[in-house]
Design a protein around this motif. Structure first.
Motif, short mmCIF file in Angstrom:
data_model
loop_
_atom_site.label_atom_id
_atom_site.label_comp_id
_atom_site.label_asym_id
_atom_site.label_seq_id
_atom_site.Cartn_x
_atom_site.Cartn_y
_atom_site.Cartn_z
N LEU A 54 0.63 -0.83 -0.23
CA LEU A 54 0.04 0.29 0.08
C LEU A 54 0.63 1.35 0.22
N GLY A 55 1.77 0.94 -0.08
CA GLY A 55 3.00 2.30 0.31
C GLY A 55 4.45 2.27 1.15
N ALA A 56 5.22 2.95 0.20
CA ALA A 56 6.84 2.19 0.05
C ALA A 56 6.99 3.87 0.73
N GLY A 57 8.09 3.54 1.41
CA GLY A 57 9.73 5.24 1.93
C GLY A 57 10.66 4.13 2.81
N GLY A 58 11.44 5.09 2.87
CA GLY A 58 12.53 4.66 3.65
C GLY A 58 13.43 5.42 3.72
N TYR A 59 15.05 5.75 4.12
CA TYR A 59 16.10 6.72 4.74
C TYR A 59 17.28 6.14 4.24
N HIS A 60 18.16 6.90 4.15
CA HIS A 60 19.62 7.50 3.99
C HIS A 60 20.57 8.30 4.77
N ILE A 61 21.83 7.84 5.06
CA ILE A 61 22.31 8.61 5.91
C ILE A 61 23.37 9.16 5.52
N ARG A 66 18.17 11.44 6.04
CA ARG A 66 16.91 12.08 4.83
C ARG A 66 15.81 10.83 4.76
N LEU A 67 15.08 11.32 5.53
CA LEU A 67 13.63 10.53 4.23
C LEU A 67 13.62 10.69 3.19
N SER A 68 13.47 9.36 2.64
CA SER A 68 13.26 9.66 1.09
C SER A 68 12.03 8.76 0.58
N TRP A 69 11.58 9.09 -1.05
CA TRP A 69 10.65 8.39 -1.86
C TRP A 69 8.89 7.64 -0.98
N TYR A 70 8.61 8.38 -0.06
CA TYR A 70 7.11 7.70 0.09
C TYR A 70 5.99 8.12 -0.47
N PHE A 71 5.72 7.52 -1.10
CA PHE A 71 4.26 7.31 -1.88
C PHE A 71 3.55 6.52 -1.49
N PHE A 72 2.00 6.15 -1.59
CA PHE A 72 0.88 5.85 -1.66
C PHE A 72 -0.18 5.16 -2.40
N ASN A 73 -0.90 4.37 -2.18
CA ASN A 73 -2.17 3.95 -2.42
C ASN A 73 -2.76 5.02 -2.42
N PRO A 74 -3.42 5.82 -3.63
CA PRO A 74 -4.22 6.88 -2.82
C PRO A 74 -5.65 6.82 -2.25
N GLU A 75 -5.43 5.29 -2.29
CA GLU A 75 -7.66 4.47 -1.86
C GLU A 75 -7.23 4.32 -0.25
N SER A 76 -5.90 4.25 0.10
CA SER A 76 -5.36 3.84 1.27
C SER A 76 -5.60 5.31 2.29
N LYS A 77 -5.37 6.78 1.23
CA LYS A 77 -4.88 7.79 2.10
C LYS A 77 -6.39 7.62 3.78
N ILE A 95 17.39 15.25 11.28
CA ILE A 95 17.00 14.89 10.13
C ILE A 95 15.71 15.07 9.42
N GLU A 96 15.85 14.97 8.18
CA GLU A 96 15.62 16.21 7.13
C GLU A 96 14.55 15.11 5.70
N VAL A 97 13.41 16.14 5.18
CA VAL A 97 13.04 15.16 4.23
C VAL A 97 12.95 16.30 3.10
N PHE A 117 5.73 15.05 11.97
CA PHE A 117 6.80 14.62 12.75
C PHE A 117 7.98 15.53 13.67
N ASP A 118 7.37 16.56 14.09
CA ASP A 118 8.23 17.76 13.78
C ASP A 118 8.83 18.40 13.30
N LEU A 119 9.22 17.92 11.97
CA LEU A 119 9.92 18.65 10.58
C LEU A 119 9.09 20.24 10.33
N LYS A 120 9.99 20.76 10.34
CA LYS A 120 10.14 22.38 10.13
C LYS A 120 10.77 22.82 8.92
N THR A 121 9.75 23.49 8.11
CA THR A 121 10.32 23.93 6.43
C THR A 121 11.29 24.95 6.67
N VAL A 122 12.40 24.91 6.33
CA VAL A 122 13.34 25.95 6.04
C VAL A 122 13.88 26.06 4.87
N LYS A 123 13.75 25.68 3.72
CA LYS A 123 13.24 26.40 2.53
C LYS A 123 12.24 25.95 1.66
#
Length: 145
Positions: A55-62, A69-80, A105-107, A120-126
């Motif tokens: 139904l979805g995927a995503g991960g991270y890298h250092i 860095r959190l990366s490439w998250y996406f999901f089946n729109p029907e599971s939103k 951490i960032e995304v 997740f307490d992430l704040k927009t910086v740019k």
């Protein structure tokens, strides 16, 4: 519902999910970037399944030794709205923080997911307009640990 590591046999289902999110959330040509990413970072990429369907995927890298860095998250729109996104992102955060001595951490996301990542307490910086594609802007979000 289970969260497990991505394997190359998941590619077709992951690709289909990506396509379901194109062109609203991703530019079609980004599929090649996703494929390249998975060739390098498959060991820290996850899928979330329910009844044996991804139904979805995503991960991270250092990056370096101190930035996750959190990366490439996406999901089946029907599971939103069913909590799958929150579960897989939290799983990624928990794993990367427990296995690494990170300072932050960032995304890199878009205006469409910025509100979601604020959970997740992430704040927009740019913000950079039309970064990913015309009408899809970069929202760089960060959190210190």
């Amino acid at each position: 519902m289970i969260i497990r590591k991505y394997t190359s046999s998941d590619w077709n289902q992951v690709k289909t999910l990506f396509e379901l999110n194109t062109p609203k959330y991703f530019a079609p040509e980004e599929i090649d970037d996703l494929n390249d990413y998975l060739e390098t970072y498959a060991d820290t990429y996850f899928v979330i399944e329910h009844n044996k369907q991804i139904l979805g995927a995503g991960g991270y890298h250092i990056i370096g030794n101190k930035l996750g860095r959190l990366s490439w998250y996406f999901f089946n729109p029907e599971s939103k709205g069913q909590g799958y996104g929150t579960k897989i992102v939290q799983h990624s955060i928990d794993e990367m923080v427990s296995k690494n001595d990170l300072e932050s951490i960032e995304v890199w996301t878009s205006q469409y997911a910025e509100k979601f990542f604020r959970k997740f307490d992430l704040k927009t910086v740019k913000i950079e307009n039309n970064f990913w594609a015309k009408g899809i802007h970069l929202y760089l979000m960060r959190r210190s640990l």
